[in-house]
Structures are given as C-alpha cells and as structure tokens.
Design a protein around this motif. Structure first.
Motif, PDB file in Angstrom:
ATOM      1  N   ARG A 172     -53.898 -28.321  -0.460  1.00 40.04           N
ATOM      2  CA  ARG A 172     -53.959 -27.568  -1.719  1.00 40.04           C
ATOM      3  C   ARG A 172     -55.090 -26.545  -1.697  1.00 40.04           C
ATOM      4  N   GLU A 173     -56.252 -26.994  -1.252  1.00 39.98           N
ATOM      5  CA  GLU A 173     -57.384 -26.065  -1.201  1.00 39.98           C
ATOM      6  C   GLU A 173     -57.150 -24.962  -0.175  1.00 39.98           C
ATOM      7  N   ALA A 174     -56.541 -25.299   0.928  1.00 41.37           N
ATOM      8  CA  ALA A 174     -56.259 -24.285   1.949  1.00 41.37           C
ATOM      9  C   ALA A 174     -55.286 -23.234   1.423  1.00 41.37           C
ATOM     10  N   VAL A 175     -54.285 -23.671   0.656  1.00 40.57           N
ATOM     11  CA  VAL A 175     -53.324 -22.719   0.087  1.00 40.57           C
ATOM     12  C   VAL A 175     -54.019 -21.791  -0.903  1.00 40.57           C
ATOM     13  N   LYS A 176     -54.855 -22.352  -1.780  1.00 41.60           N
ATOM     14  CA  LYS A 176     -55.609 -21.524  -2.733  1.00 41.60           C
ATOM     15  C   LYS A 176     -56.558 -20.581  -1.998  1.00 41.60           C
ATOM     16  N   PHE A 177     -57.215 -21.121  -0.984  1.00 47.15           N
ATOM     17  CA  PHE A 177     -58.150 -20.322  -0.195  1.00 47.15           C
ATOM     18  C   PHE A 177     -57.420 -19.172   0.491  1.00 47.15           C
ATOM     19  N   LEU A 178     -56.264 -19.469   1.068  1.00 54.25           N
ATOM     20  CA  LEU A 178     -55.471 -18.443   1.748  1.00 54.25           C
ATOM     21  C   LEU A 178     -54.980 -17.386   0.766  1.00 54.25           C
ATOM     22  N   ALA A 179     -54.550 -17.815  -0.428  1.00 55.17           N
ATOM     23  CA  ALA A 179     -54.112 -16.847  -1.445  1.00 55.17           C
ATOM     24  C   ALA A 179     -55.266 -15.915  -1.808  1.00 55.17           C
ATOM     25  N   GLY A 180     -56.437 -16.490  -2.005  1.00 50.21           N
ATOM     26  CA  GLY A 180     -57.612 -15.673  -2.310  1.00 50.21           C
ATOM     27  C   GLY A 180     -57.963 -14.746  -1.165  1.00 50.21           C
ATOM     28  N   PHE A 181     -57.869 -15.277   0.048  1.00 48.80           N
ATOM     29  CA  PHE A 181     -58.125 -14.446   1.222  1.00 48.80           C
ATOM     30  C   PHE A 181     -57.186 -13.252   1.256  1.00 48.80           C
ATOM     31  N   LEU A 182     -55.894 -13.495   1.012  1.00 52.24           N
ATOM     32  CA  LEU A 182     -54.911 -12.404   1.084  1.00 52.24           C
ATOM     33  C   LEU A 182     -55.195 -11.319   0.045  1.00 52.24           C
ATOM     34  N   VAL A 183     -55.526 -11.729  -1.161  1.00 52.23           N
ATOM     35  CA  VAL A 183     -55.854 -10.750  -2.206  1.00 52.23           C
ATOM     36  C   VAL A 183     -57.113  -9.975  -1.825  1.00 52.23           C
ATOM     37  N   CYS A 184     -58.147 -10.699  -1.432  1.00 52.11           N
ATOM     38  CA  CYS A 184     -59.420 -10.053  -1.094  1.00 52.11           C
ATOM     39  C   CYS A 184     -59.309  -9.230   0.184  1.00 52.11           C
TER      40      CYS A 184
END
Length: 144
Positions: free
Chosen positions: A75-87
């Motif tokens: 779950r944290e990796a998915v959120k982290f990856l989503a944030g990474f993609l936006v940033c």
C-alpha cells in the motif's frame, strides 16, 4: 498570527528526510551522468533511469528510517509510486521546458574542468522542484 513550535521529533524527521534527499540526489544525478555522458543514452531517457533508481532508494530509506512506518509495504509503495509519478511529471516538465523552450537551451558556463550546460542547470532546478513537491506529498499522503 500564532506560531507553532517545531517539535524535536519533527525536526529530527525533517533532518533525516533531508539526508535521504541528498543521498537520492547523488544517486539520481550520478545515474543520469553515467547514462548520458559515459553510455551516450538520450538525456531525457537518462533522466528517467536516474529517477527510477532514486525512487527505489528513496522509498526504502523513507519507510524504514525517516518515517519508520509499520504499514503494509504494498500500500505504501503504491502511494509512494503515485506521488513519485506526479512529482516526476512536474520535474520532467520543468527540465523539458527549461532545456528546450527557453534561452537556457544555449547556456554554457565553464566551471573548472567541466562545463555546466543548460540541460545540467535545468536538471538541477528540476531536482529542487521534485524534492519539494515529493516531501509535501509523502508527509501528507504516503507516510502519515
């Protein structure tokens, strides 16, 4: 306006985040340099490869050392990856605009034994954009 004092724990957490940010910057920029300068990979592809290496490094350090979360890795990796993609998208747009749509594209500054190009300066500016937006996202969304 009332100011809220910064707690010792928050200050320590931010200092750790900053240390991880420095490490990530070094990892990312070194990979970009190796790909672009030594291996001849396209600059924008080199940029993407550098950020993939940096994001893996960043997630592991932030989860286990900075925020010390016990949340589910997936779950944290998915959120982290989503944030990474936006940033990363914001960073990529910054680098592209500065490198190809402004006078910075023709910029060259000799510094000691190397030359800072417009692309190099745009990459550094993009890195600042990425770091600030990514910190805010992870503090609020991923590791809250």
């Amino acid at each position: 306006m009332k100011t809220v004092p910064l707690s010792r724990n928050t200050a320590l957490q931010f200092a750790k985040y900053a240390c991880v940010g420095v490490l990530n910057t070094l990892v990312t920029l070194c990979v970009i340099y190796v790909c672009k300068a030594l291996l001849g990979v396209n600059p924008l592809v080199s940029n993407a490869i550098g950020y993939v290496c940096g994001v893996i490094n960043s997630f592991l350090w932030n989860k286990n050392w900075v925020f010390k979360t016990s949340g589910h890795y997936y779950r944290e990796a998915v959120k982290f990856l989503a944030g990474f993609l936006v940033c990363y998208g914001l960073q990529f747009l910054t680098v592209w605009l500065l490198s190809y749509k402004t006078p910075l594209k023709d910029f060259e500054l000799p510094i000691a034994a190397f030359t800072m190009s417009g692309y190099g300066l745009a990459t550094l500016i993009g890195n600042v954009v990425y770091t600030l937006t990514n910190y805010v996202y992870n503090k609020i969304v991923t590791f809250r």
